[in-house]
Design a protein around this motif. Structure first.
Motif, PDB file in Angstrom:
ATOM      1  N   LEU A  21       0.669  -1.274  -0.058  1.00  0.00           N
ATOM      2  CA  LEU A  21       0.130  -0.077   0.127  1.00  0.00           C
ATOM      3  C   LEU A  21       0.600   1.293   0.056  1.00  0.00           C
ATOM      4  O   LEU A  21       0.497   2.226  -0.664  1.00  0.00           O
ATOM      5  CB  LEU A  21      -0.990   0.134   1.157  1.00  0.00           C
ATOM      6  N   PRO A  22       2.031   1.383   0.867  1.00  0.00           N
ATOM      7  CA  PRO A  22       2.821   2.659   0.817  1.00  0.00           C
ATOM      8  C   PRO A  22       3.389   3.062  -0.697  1.00  0.00           C
ATOM      9  O   PRO A  22       3.364   3.898  -1.061  1.00  0.00           O
ATOM     10  CB  PRO A  22       3.891   2.467   1.537  1.00  0.00           C
ATOM     11  N   ILE A  23       3.646   1.870  -1.246  1.00  0.00           N
ATOM     12  CA  ILE A  23       4.059   1.889  -2.797  1.00  0.00           C
ATOM     13  C   ILE A  23       2.818   2.270  -3.551  1.00  0.00           C
ATOM     14  O   ILE A  23       3.213   3.500  -4.410  1.00  0.00           O
ATOM     15  CB  ILE A  23       4.640   0.478  -3.402  1.00  0.00           C
ATOM     16  N   ILE A  24       1.928   1.811  -3.523  1.00  0.00           N
ATOM     17  CA  ILE A  24       0.799   2.355  -4.421  1.00  0.00           C
ATOM     18  C   ILE A  24       0.290   3.845  -4.221  1.00  0.00           C
ATOM     19  O   ILE A  24       0.240   4.678  -4.908  1.00  0.00           O
ATOM     20  CB  ILE A  24      -0.520   1.814  -3.999  1.00  0.00           C
ATOM     21  N   GLN A  25       0.214   4.343  -2.876  1.00  0.00           N
ATOM     22  CA  GLN A  25      -0.037   5.599  -2.552  1.00  0.00           C
ATOM     23  C   GLN A  25       0.912   6.589  -2.924  1.00  0.00           C
ATOM     24  O   GLN A  25       0.646   7.669  -3.482  1.00  0.00           O
ATOM     25  CB  GLN A  25      -0.241   5.708  -0.971  1.00  0.00           C
ATOM     26  N   ALA A  26       2.469   6.205  -3.076  1.00  0.00           N
ATOM     27  CA  ALA A  26       3.252   6.914  -3.498  1.00  0.00           C
ATOM     28  C   ALA A  26       3.507   7.322  -5.193  1.00  0.00           C
ATOM     29  O   ALA A  26       3.341   8.339  -5.510  1.00  0.00           O
ATOM     30  CB  ALA A  26       4.748   6.367  -3.158  1.00  0.00           C
ATOM     31  N   PHE A  27       2.887   6.062  -5.726  1.00  0.00           N
ATOM     32  CA  PHE A  27       2.888   6.258  -7.214  1.00  0.00           C
ATOM     33  C   PHE A  27       1.512   7.071  -7.636  1.00  0.00           C
ATOM     34  O   PHE A  27       1.650   7.759  -8.471  1.00  0.00           O
ATOM     35  CB  PHE A  27       3.029   4.789  -7.926  1.00  0.00           C
ATOM     36  N   ALA A  28       0.405   6.724  -6.836  1.00  0.00           N
ATOM     37  CA  ALA A  28      -0.779   7.197  -7.348  1.00  0.00           C
ATOM     38  C   ALA A  28      -0.663   8.843  -6.860  1.00  0.00           C
ATOM     39  O   ALA A  28      -1.320   9.674  -7.404  1.00  0.00           O
ATOM     40  CB  ALA A  28      -1.818   6.717  -6.479  1.00  0.00           C
ATOM     41  N   SER A  29      -0.027   9.160  -5.873  1.00  0.00           N
ATOM     42  CA  SER A  29       0.029  10.862  -5.457  1.00  0.00           C
ATOM     43  C   SER A  29       0.437  11.482  -6.573  1.00  0.00           C
ATOM     44  O   SER A  29       0.248  12.679  -6.849  1.00  0.00           O
ATOM     45  CB  SER A  29       0.785  10.817  -4.174  1.00  0.00           C
ATOM     46  N   ALA A  30       1.385  10.756  -7.430  1.00  0.00           N
ATOM     47  CA  ALA A  30       2.017  11.548  -8.735  1.00  0.00           C
ATOM     48  C   ALA A  30       0.698  11.969  -9.504  1.00  0.00           C
ATOM     49  O   ALA A  30       1.016  13.093 -10.466  1.00  0.00           O
ATOM     50  CB  ALA A  30       3.005  10.804  -9.338  1.00  0.00           C
ATOM     51  N   ALA A  31      -0.238  11.375  -9.560  1.00  0.00           N
ATOM     52  CA  ALA A  31      -1.301  11.536 -10.665  1.00  0.00           C
ATOM     53  C   ALA A  31      -2.664  12.036  -9.989  1.00  0.00           C
ATOM     54  O   ALA A  31      -3.636  12.157 -10.370  1.00  0.00           O
ATOM     55  CB  ALA A  31      -1.706  10.122 -11.220  1.00  0.00           C
ATOM     56  N   ASP A  32      -2.142  12.789  -8.797  1.00  0.00           N
ATOM     57  CA  ASP A  32      -3.182  13.278  -7.946  1.00  0.00           C
ATOM     58  C   ASP A  32      -4.478  12.471  -7.530  1.00  0.00           C
ATOM     59  O   ASP A  32      -5.663  12.804  -7.640  1.00  0.00           O
ATOM     60  CB  ASP A  32      -4.008  14.669  -8.529  1.00  0.00           C
ATOM     61  N   VAL A  33      -3.982  10.958  -7.278  1.00  0.00           N
ATOM     62  CA  VAL A  33      -5.207  10.174  -6.900  1.00  0.00           C
ATOM     63  C   VAL A  33      -4.957   9.810  -5.371  1.00  0.00           C
ATOM     64  O   VAL A  33      -3.767   9.259  -5.107  1.00  0.00           O
ATOM     65  CB  VAL A  33      -4.844   9.077  -7.688  1.00  0.00           C
ATOM     66  N   GLU A  34      -5.762   9.916  -4.722  1.00  0.00           N
ATOM     67  CA  GLU A  34      -5.673   9.383  -3.515  1.00  0.00           C
ATOM     68  C   GLU A  34      -6.325   8.093  -3.212  1.00  0.00           C
ATOM     69  O   GLU A  34      -7.088   7.525  -3.922  1.00  0.00           O
ATOM     70  CB  GLU A  34      -6.645  10.331  -2.523  1.00  0.00           C
ATOM     71  N   VAL A  35      -5.326   7.228  -2.372  1.00  0.00           N
ATOM     72  CA  VAL A  35      -5.668   5.706  -2.039  1.00  0.00           C
ATOM     73  C   VAL A  35      -6.113   5.775  -0.676  1.00  0.00           C
ATOM     74  O   VAL A  35      -5.005   5.647   0.146  1.00  0.00           O
ATOM     75  CB  VAL A  35      -4.785   4.926  -2.720  1.00  0.00           C
ATOM     76  N   ASP A  36      -7.218   5.525  -0.262  1.00  0.00           N
ATOM     77  CA  ASP A  36      -7.430   5.483   0.991  1.00  0.00           C
ATOM     78  C   ASP A  36      -7.847   4.066   1.389  1.00  0.00           C
ATOM     79  O   ASP A  36      -8.054   2.979   0.527  1.00  0.00           O
ATOM     80  CB  ASP A  36      -8.834   6.226   1.199  1.00  0.00           C
ATOM     81  N   THR A  37      -8.110   3.618   2.605  1.00  0.00           N
ATOM     82  CA  THR A  37      -8.284   2.276   3.121  1.00  0.00           C
ATOM     83  C   THR A  37      -9.593   2.244   3.906  1.00  0.00           C
ATOM     84  O   THR A  37     -10.309   3.270   4.432  1.00  0.00           O
ATOM     85  CB  THR A  37      -7.160   1.663   3.970  1.00  0.00           C
ATOM     86  N   ARG A  38     -10.435   1.117   4.211  1.00  0.00           N
ATOM     87  CA  ARG A  38     -11.488   0.827   4.757  1.00  0.00           C
ATOM     88  C   ARG A  38     -11.284  -0.765   5.257  1.00  0.00           C
ATOM     89  O   ARG A  38     -10.794  -1.565   4.717  1.00  0.00           O
ATOM     90  CB  ARG A  38     -12.776   0.971   4.121  1.00  0.00           C
ATOM     91  N   ASP A  39     -11.391  -0.673   6.575  1.00  0.00           N
ATOM     92  CA  ASP A  39     -11.184  -2.224   7.216  1.00  0.00           C
ATOM     93  C   ASP A  39     -12.474  -2.840   7.092  1.00  0.00           C
ATOM     94  O   ASP A  39     -13.477  -2.540   7.959  1.00  0.00           O
ATOM     95  CB  ASP A  39     -10.622  -1.862   8.721  1.00  0.00           C
ATOM     96  N   ILE A  40     -12.483  -3.951   6.429  1.00  0.00           N
ATOM     97  CA  ILE A  40     -13.346  -5.027   6.581  1.00  0.00           C
ATOM     98  C   ILE A  40     -12.996  -6.160   6.769  1.00  0.00           C
ATOM     99  O   ILE A  40     -13.677  -7.268   6.204  1.00  0.00           O
ATOM    100  CB  ILE A  40     -14.166  -4.882   4.914  1.00  0.00           C
ATOM    101  N   SER A  41     -11.935  -6.320   7.872  1.00  0.00           N
ATOM    102  CA  SER A  41     -11.546  -7.480   7.847  1.00  0.00           C
ATOM    103  C   SER A  41     -12.589  -8.216   8.968  1.00  0.00           C
ATOM    104  O   SER A  41     -13.717  -7.392   9.525  1.00  0.00           O
ATOM    105  CB  SER A  41     -10.152  -7.395   8.862  1.00  0.00           C
ATOM    106  N   LEU A  42     -12.333  -9.389   9.254  1.00  0.00           N
ATOM    107  CA  LEU A  42     -13.430 -10.182  10.113  1.00  0.00           C
ATOM    108  C   LEU A  42     -13.100  -9.344  11.539  1.00  0.00           C
ATOM    109  O   LEU A  42     -14.386  -9.283  12.003  1.00  0.00           O
ATOM    110  CB  LEU A  42     -12.825 -11.525  10.515  1.00  0.00           C
ATOM    111  N   ALA A  43     -12.136  -9.077  12.062  1.00  0.00           N
ATOM    112  CA  ALA A  43     -11.999  -8.522  13.384  1.00  0.00           C
ATOM    113  C   ALA A  43     -12.726  -7.219  13.252  1.00  0.00           C
ATOM    114  O   ALA A  43     -13.347  -6.596  14.337  1.00  0.00           O
ATOM    115  CB  ALA A  43     -10.413  -8.299  13.529  1.00  0.00           C
TER     116      ALA A  43
END
Length: 740
Positions: A21-43
């Motif tokens: 995810l940190p790699i995705i967020q770094a590359f996406a930021s160069a295109a003004d794209v925010e990559v956010d998360t949502r926790d849908i784990s069992l816990a």
């Protein structure tokens, strides 16, 4: 800024997220794209279910409900990683872990006596099984193997076990008195409200479900499986396995069919060990140890019995396992049988693995052997028997030449059997179950006996018509024949066929090869074409979508995790799924013991590219399109250079594969000519990654070999997981610099 939601889930995919995810967020930021998360784990879902009962510092928002609403909007862009489809044992284990971490959760009530029990049980039941998937899947499914993956599989074929012509492996199924044979179906003429009621033989009426909203054009099915017939069938199969000297195995879907299949699993446990339950059935039942949660639950629950009874039960189980037919094993070294845990042997993963392995499963002696695969309901069992018979006649498939079977699957808005959980019941007394409309007219009816499993399910009209449209679109785009896997002799499929035949003329099908065949005949056609190196699109309902997108990819690619899974949402958004997670528990075990994660994130790479592509089209963000194209190219290089994780400690693992993907992606971005500024921004990143390759690889390998403390299994400690999954200081510094 445009936004992509990247889901935080469970087990190995969750751990991989800490690295990727940190790699995705770094590359996406160069295109003004925010990559956010949502926790849908069992816990996360468990904690959210009790947020109103927890202190403020322990509360969590219901991320799944939030994403469910987002999925209905045109702005939706969700990357969905595999999550645990929780069985009761898994659910209880997660609850215990969360309680040990200080979360004040109530215990799971095995018996519902009070209103408090009822409330707690309802909250937990809403988390069980495949609760995530129906919420997010507001669209139908388009799953296929990308060209780069297919080419790689042909160049680097996975192993396929040889088949013997005299193989005794076979599928056993009921064929009568089961869900398929008892099914009745109706298409609703106008919006209505239905009630499901049970009328006992003595006239007592019990409402099983009321207020069931249905829409005009919706298909409603009802069916039941006879408990008496099931028990007779299972007893016969146990004897057959003994007589034929083959392994006995059962293959169900206790995670997705979270009401019916655990009940069936309990019948199998009792049929395999009849002496245990004849002698100790009353005591076991009183302790809640009926077999529905498997042998492991019975063995671990013996402490609830008095010492003499517990010893007797344990000995009787050992005697039954010794005297019965040989039982297929999940892990013969650890004594874990096919009947230990209902979620250990899931039909859509276990059957293809068996077929790929010469029709064998592992026996108690640690050796492979021919197997009697018991799939009680006959709705889809025939597809596996057809493949087995073909392999017995023609030998194993050849991954270097075989064709492909992509899938267009009907799943939107809880279509078909997977939407039946809240309408599945164990019948309490002999009588009749009826589905009646608001006027009191009986639409569907069955005569039933105590213990029978009755269920109803729904399939809305709009998803069906969208499914037909998607099938035509995919057939034309890929210039590939498409086959609707529908059985005219099955009640539900007969109603679907009417809709398909009504909808197809509304689309341009000129020059397309589109057929409707029963699942067995469709299987035979598809595997004949596979052997000729030809592709055939399978257009299926919800359950067959699951089955086919494991069966054919596992034979063709060695895994279903390498399939591209796109869900064009009904209202214009996009859901991008990243593959299966069935082997994830073993991966986590290896990481904890050896700090080596062999999870392959290829599915994440492919889903991310499609997510960027969709975002570019939907928002006009040209740079997102550049990210998509360069990521696809990088993935192709990644495969050609064989940078996938190894199983062995000291070799490349999941973290190393993320480094190589990042390097290839940065190099593609630096070399592309569509966006000069983007190329300029990534040139120093690519240079740094190339220059420090040896250092980064060494840092990643040096981290391996010892145990890892994650602070939990279902809920890890974030800092510990980050430290474990990001051990290269050099790589972390380059990623941080890119993000600014």
């Amino acid at each position: 800024m445009a936004k992509i939601i990247y889901t935080y889930t469970d087990e190995a995919p969750m751990l991989a997220t800490h690295s990727f995810l940190p790699i995705i967020q770094a590359f996406a930021s160069a295109a003004d794209v925010e990559v956010d998360t949502r926790d849908i784990s069992l816990a996360g879902r468990i904690v959210a279910a009790f947020a109103d009962r927890l202190p403020a510092d322990q509360q969590e928002a219901d991320a799944l409900a939030e994403l469910g609403e987002l999925a209905k909007s045109p702005e939706a862009n969700i990357i969905k990683l595999p999550n645990i489809s929780a069985s009761v044992p898994q659910l209880k284990a997660a609850i215990a872990e969360l309680r040990s971490q200080g979360i004040d959760l109530p215990a799971y009530p095995d018996e519902v006596v009070t209103d408090e029990d009822r409330d707690v049980r309802a909250r937990y039941d809403a988390v069980k099984g495949s609760a995530v998937n129906p919420v997010l899947r507001e669209g139908n499914s388009d799953r296929r193997a990308p060209r780069s993956v297919k080419e790689y599989a042909r160049k680097h074929p996975h192993s396929m076990g040889a088949w013997a012509a005299d193989s005794k492996t076979a599928v056993a199924t009921m064929g009568e008195h089961d869900f398929r044979s008892n099914e009745r179906s109706v298409t609703i003429a106008a919006d209505d409200t239905l009630t499901i009621r049970h009328i006992a033989a003595d006239g007592t009426e019990t409402v099983l479900r009321d207020g069931l909203q249905v829409l005009a054009g919706e298909i409603v099915d009802a069916t039941f499986l006879s408990a008496k017939a099931l028990d007779a069938f299972l007893a016969a199969q146990v004897q057959r396995a003994r007589d034929e000297h083959v392994l006995f195995s059962v293959h169900l879907k206790a995670t997705m069919m979270k009401v019916s299949d655990p009940i069936i699993f309990g019948h199998v446990v009792r049929a395999f060990l009849p002496a245990v339950f004849e002698r100790y059935g009353a005591q076991l039942s009183a302790a809640g140890l009926t077999g529905e949660n498997g042998l492991a639950a019975i063995l671990s629950g013996l402490s609830e019995l008095d010492e003499a009874t517990a010893a007797g039960v344990k000995q009787a189980i050992e005697d039954g396992l010794e005297q019965g037919p040989r039982l297929a094993m999940v892990n013969s070294d650890r004594g874990i049988t096919n009947l230990h845990v209902p979620s250990d042997v899931i039909v859509d993963a276990s059957m293809p693995a068996m077929i790929r392995q010469s029709g064998h499963m592992w026996g108690p002696d640690g050796e492979e052997a021919d197997t009697l695969a018991v799939i009680p309901d006959s709705s889809y069992a025939g597809i596996y028997q057809a493949v087995i018979e073909d392999c017995q006649a023609n030998g194993a498939f050849d991954p270097t030449t075989m064709g492909s079977v992509p899938n267009v699957g009907l799943m939107a808005q809880k279509a078909e059997e997977y939407g039946s959980h809240d309408k599945t019941f164990t019948i309490a007394a002999d009588g009749r179950v009826e589905v009646v409309d608001a006027s009191g007219a009986v639409l569907l009816s069955h005569e039933v006996e105590a213990g029978d499993i009755w269920r109803a399910c729904q399939t809305k009209d709009v998803p069906v018509r969208d499914w037909v449209k998607l099938a035509v679109t995919r057939a034309r785009a890929s210039e590939t024949p498409a086959v609707f896997w529908l059985d005219a002799d099955r009640a539900h499929d007969a109603e679907l066929i009417k809709k398909v035949q009504d909808e197809l003329p509304k689309h341009d099908t000129e020059g397309l090869d589109i057929q409707i065949l029963s699942p067995v005949e469709a299987t035979k056609l598809s595997i004949r074409r596979i052997r000729e190196g030809l592709d055939t699109i399978s257009v299926t309902g919800n359950v067959l979508r699951d089955y086919n997108t494991d069966l054919f990819p596992i034979l063709e690619l060695g895994t279903s995790a390498k399939m591209l899974s796109v869900v064009p949402l009904l209202n214009g958004g996009g859901l991008f799924e990243t593959g299966a997670g069935g082997s994830a528990p073993k991966h986590v075990q290896q990481l904890v013991e050896e700090n080596h994660l062999r999870w392959d994130s290829l599915g994440e790479f492919m889903a991310l590219a499609e997510s960027f592509r969709h975002l570019s089209t939907a928002t006009g963000n040209a740079r997102a399109g550049v990210l998509a194209e360069t990521l696809d190219a990088a993935t192709g290089t990644f495969l050609d250079e064989n940078r996938s994780p190894s199983r062995k400690v000291g070799e490349i693992d999941n973290r190393g594969s993320h480094f190589w993907l990042a390097r290839y992606w940065a190099e593609e971005l630096a070399a592309q000519t569509e966006d000069a500024a983007l190329a300029e921004a990534f040139a120093p990143v690519a240079q740094a990654l190339v220059a420090q390759t040896a250092t980064i690889e060494q840092e990643l390998v040096d981290a391996q070999g010892g145990p890892v403390d994650l602070g939990g299994y279902y809920r890890v400690d974030t800092d510990l997981a980050d430290a474990a999954m990001r051990p290269s200081a050099s790589l972390n510094a380059i990623v941080a610099q890119l993000r600014g």
